[in-house]
Design an enzyme around this catalytic site. Structure first.
Site, PDB file in Angstrom:
ATOM      1  N   ASP A  17       0.842  -1.107  -0.069  1.00  0.00           N
ATOM      2  CA  ASP A  17       0.070  -0.135  -0.009  1.00  0.00           C
ATOM      3  C   ASP A  17       0.980   1.201  -0.063  1.00  0.00           C
ATOM      4  OD1 ASP A  17      -2.316   1.696   0.230  1.00  0.00           O
ATOM      5  OD2 ASP A  17      -2.253   1.780   2.468  1.00  0.00           O
ATOM      6  N   GLU A  27      -0.992  -1.706  -4.865  1.00  0.00           N
ATOM      7  CA  GLU A  27      -2.076  -0.840  -5.266  1.00  0.00           C
ATOM      8  C   GLU A  27      -1.774   0.410  -6.344  1.00  0.00           C
ATOM      9  OE1 GLU A  27      -4.601   2.164  -2.717  1.00  0.00           O
ATOM     10  OE2 GLU A  27      -4.986   0.237  -1.858  1.00  0.00           O
ATOM     11  N   ASP A  75      -2.606   0.665   7.106  1.00  0.00           N
ATOM     12  CA  ASP A  75      -1.761   0.697   5.883  1.00  0.00           C
ATOM     13  C   ASP A  75      -1.330  -0.939   5.810  1.00  0.00           C
ATOM     14  OD1 ASP A  75      -1.328   3.804   5.115  1.00  0.00           O
ATOM     15  OD2 ASP A  75      -1.412   3.402   7.399  1.00  0.00           O
TER      16      ASP A  75
END
Length: 155
Positions: A7, A66, A139
């Site tokens: 992330d 991501e 996160d």
């Protein structure tokens, strides 16, 4: 197969490593933290050095990250893009295939609903990895979600 989920972020970059399979297993998860008032170049070096060590220890086979979506705050988007660049460089240097997924794809895959909220996503990560508690901080849970979507695509 080990999957390193990322992330991306500059202040907090989440990472999560899972062993893939029909019942994926948590290997490691956490965040790389940098200080807000540090020069950008120092923050990126910390991310680079920390992720280099994580890759060396965890020995992942692929990286699932991501994709950046355009945010209203251009400064934040640029910072996240720079952190993503560091991740992509490290993956390439370590000959790790890179798979990118949008937040919508990750939410849709894990919850069946593309607009799932953070709590729903975190609970699905907990359930899919058979954990007693939701991974913290957020996160790290988001990075595990990125790893889990690649696991579901592969299986």
């Amino acid at each position: 197969m080990r999957i390193l989920g990322i992330d991306p972020g500059t202040g907090l970059l989440g990472f999560g490593v899972i062993e893939s399979g029909l019942k994926p297993k948590l290997v490691d998860a956490g965040v790389v933290r940098t200080k807000v008032h540090q020069p950008e170049s120092e923050r990126l070096k910390i991310i680079y050095d920390s992720l280099s060590e994580i890759i060396s220890l965890a020995k992942p086979h692929v990286v699932s990250i991501e994709k950046l979506f355009f945010a209203r705050n251009v400064t934040t988007a640029m910072s996240v893009a720079q952190a993503r660049g560091v991740v992509l460089l490290l993956a390439e240097q370590n000959s790790l295939p890179i798979f990118e997924y949008t937040p919508l794809q990750i939410k849709q895959s894990l919850t069946g609903y593309g607009k799932a909220d953070k709590k729903q996503m975190q609970e699905m990560v907990r359930l899919l990895l058979n954990l007693k508690e939701v991974p913290k901080p957020d996160d790290a849970a988001d990075a595990l979600a990125a790893a889990l979507i690649h696991n579901s695509v592969q299986n």
